[in-house]
Write an enzyme that holds these catalytic residues in place. Structure first.
Site, PDB file in Angstrom:
ATOM      1  CD  GLU A 216      -2.753   5.633   7.024  1.00  0.00           C
ATOM      2  OE1 GLU A 216      -2.702   5.411   5.712  1.00  0.00           O
ATOM      3  OE2 GLU A 216      -1.704   4.996   7.557  1.00  0.00           O
TER       4      GLU A 216
ATOM      5  CB  SER B 101       5.754  -1.308  11.773  1.00  0.00           C
ATOM      6  OG  SER B 101       5.549  -0.379  11.874  1.00  0.00           O
TER       7      SER B 101
ATOM      8  CD  GLU C 290      -2.970  -2.528   7.458  1.00  0.00           C
ATOM      9  OE1 GLU C 290      -2.006  -2.405   6.956  1.00  0.00           O
ATOM     10  OE2 GLU C 290      -3.709  -1.401   7.371  1.00  0.00           O
TER      11      GLU C 290
ATOM     12  N   GLY D 227       3.140  -0.965   4.211  1.00  0.00           N
ATOM     13  CA  GLY D 227       3.252   0.196   3.920  1.00  0.00           C
ATOM     14  C   GLY D 227       4.567   0.852   3.339  1.00  0.00           C
ATOM     15  N   GLY D 228       5.421   1.384   4.494  1.00  0.00           N
ATOM     16  CA  GLY D 228       6.700   1.882   4.136  1.00  0.00           C
ATOM     17  C   GLY D 228       7.700   0.968   3.366  1.00  0.00           C
TER      18      GLY D 228
ATOM     19  N   GLY E  58       2.970   2.400  10.695  1.00  0.00           N
ATOM     20  CA  GLY E  58       3.936   3.510  10.518  1.00  0.00           C
ATOM     21  C   GLY E  58       4.750   3.750  11.851  1.00  0.00           C
TER      22      GLY E  58
ATOM     23  CG  ASN F  52      -1.674   1.458   1.512  1.00  0.00           C
ATOM     24  OD1 ASN F  52      -1.768   2.228   0.563  1.00  0.00           O
ATOM     25  ND2 ASN F  52      -2.443   1.364   2.504  1.00  0.00           N
ATOM     26  CD1 TRP F  53       3.841   1.268  -2.833  1.00  0.00           C
ATOM     27  CD2 TRP F  53       3.667   2.355  -4.850  1.00  0.00           C
ATOM     28  NE1 TRP F  53       4.564   0.559  -3.585  1.00  0.00           N
ATOM     29  CE2 TRP F  53       4.555   1.323  -4.763  1.00  0.00           C
ATOM     30  CE3 TRP F  53       3.531   3.225  -5.896  1.00  0.00           C
ATOM     31  CZ2 TRP F  53       5.058   0.900  -6.255  1.00  0.00           C
ATOM     32  CZ3 TRP F  53       4.113   2.897  -7.058  1.00  0.00           C
ATOM     33  CH2 TRP F  53       4.922   1.700  -7.129  1.00  0.00           C
ATOM     34  CE  LYS F  54      -0.004   3.158   4.990  1.00  0.00           C
ATOM     35  NZ  LYS F  54       0.119   3.248   6.224  1.00  0.00           N
TER      36      LYS F  54
ATOM     37  CG  HIS G 198      -5.765   1.992   5.477  1.00  0.00           C
ATOM     38  ND1 HIS G 198      -5.203   2.870   6.403  1.00  0.00           N
ATOM     39  CD2 HIS G 198      -4.511   1.124   5.441  1.00  0.00           C
ATOM     40  CE1 HIS G 198      -3.762   2.658   6.794  1.00  0.00           C
ATOM     41  NE2 HIS G 198      -3.544   1.505   6.048  1.00  0.00           N
TER      42      HIS G 198
HETATM   43  P1  13P Z   1       3.371   0.521   7.378  1.00  0.00           P
HETATM   44  O1  13P Z   1       3.871  -0.789   6.898  1.00  0.00           O
HETATM   45  O2  13P Z   1       4.059   1.736   6.821  1.00  0.00           O
HETATM   46  O3  13P Z   1       3.128   0.314   8.929  1.00  0.00           O
HETATM   47  O4  13P Z   1       2.043   0.670   6.895  1.00  0.00           O
HETATM   48  C1  13P Z   1       1.168  -0.389   7.160  1.00  0.00           C
HETATM   49  C2  13P Z   1      -0.298   0.041   6.634  1.00  0.00           C
HETATM   50  O5  13P Z   1      -0.905   0.982   6.769  1.00  0.00           O
HETATM   51  C3  13P Z   1      -0.691  -0.835   5.096  1.00  0.00           C
HETATM   52  O6  13P Z   1      -1.915  -0.629   4.930  1.00  0.00           O
END
Ligand code: 13P
Length: 248
Positions: A99, A207, A166, A228-229, A172, A12-14, A97
């Site tokens: 967020e 993470s 999650e 994510g990251g 993050g 997930n590149w956000k 999600h």
């Molecule tokens: P991180 O891997 O950056 O913690 O993000 C996880 C995430 O929210 C994937 O949807």
């Protein structure tokens, strides 16, 4: 991991990535990034869906979106519909999600409306669920997850669906749930899904990186990761796929 499901490593590149950065990523992925028993998917921002559809298809990487609107077309400025996602070559759409729930105040009712529409347009939702730190600390994790999973009430068990657990406090932050927490919570999620008539794949997210992925993916009830990251750089994402190929 259940033998009938393929482990999914999804990035997930956000809100990250320019066209050039994404094309560099594709090139750095190499010729054959997805091993036979690991499914690989990327959810880039909307602006990159069309240009990435064909290069990812050629590499066996599935495309997904990070969200969608709950209508098919019309006067909904700045919204993206499931029709557009299909047109851009998406297989997956992330819904719920944290967020979106926290920053955009998305409710379970809205998420269910989007899920129904996603299924109507043959998209596979990746339904994200997870508790905040205070909820874990006060012992209400399972109650929170149960309420979030209740969006599936009355949904036919045969629909295409992936769930991603999650924990919000792990997203993050570099904090990862312990293998024991992951095992326990995934067992609860699977049990609750079963009670609702669903037997779908459950990913872990929060993470995940090449240093902790083997321990997480080895946990009973974990059938992949939503990353994510560590999905933003081709080398760390490739390492995650390689780890999944060994562990899954
Ligand atoms: P991180 O891997 O950056 O913690 O993000 C996880 C995430 O929210 C994937 O949807």
């Amino acid at each position: 991991m259940a033998s009938s499901t393929r482990c999914l490593i999804a990035g997930n590149w956000k809100m990250n990535g320019t066209l050039q950065e994404s094309l560099d990523f594709v090139q750095a992925l190499g010729e054959n990034p997805a091993p036979e028993h690991v499914e690989v998917a990327i959810m880039p921002p909307f602006t990159l869906l069309h240009p990435l559809a064909s290069p990812f298809r050629e590499k066996g990487v599935r495309l997904g979106a990070q969200n969608m609107y709950c209508e098919t077309s019309g006067a909904f400025t700045a919204s993206i519909s499931p029709v557009m996602l299909r047109d851009a070559g998406c297989h997956y759409v992330i819904l719920g999600h944290s967020e979106r729930r926290d920053i955009q105040h998305e409710s379970n009712a809205l998420i269910r409306k989007k899920m129904d529409l996603a299924w109507e347009y043959a998209l596979e939702p990746i339904l994200c669920i997870g508790e905040h730190l205070e909820e874990r600390e006060s012992g209400s994790t399972n109650a929170v997850l149960k309420e979030q999973l209740a969006v599936l009430a009355g949904v036919d068990g045969g629909v295409p669906l992936t769930v991603a657990y999650e924990p919000v406090w792990a997203i993050g932050t570099g904090k990862v749930a312990t293998p024991e927490q992951v095992r326990e919570t995934h067992a609860f999620v699977h049990e609750e899904l079963k009670r609702l008539g669903h037997d779908c794949r459950v990913l872990y997210g929060g993470s995940v990186n090449p240093a902790n992925a083997a321990d997480i993916l080895a946990c009973e009830g974990v059938e992949g990761a939503l990353v994510g990251g560590a999905s933003l750089k081709a080398d760390s994402f490739t390492q995650l796929i390689e780890i999944a190929a060994k562990v899954a």
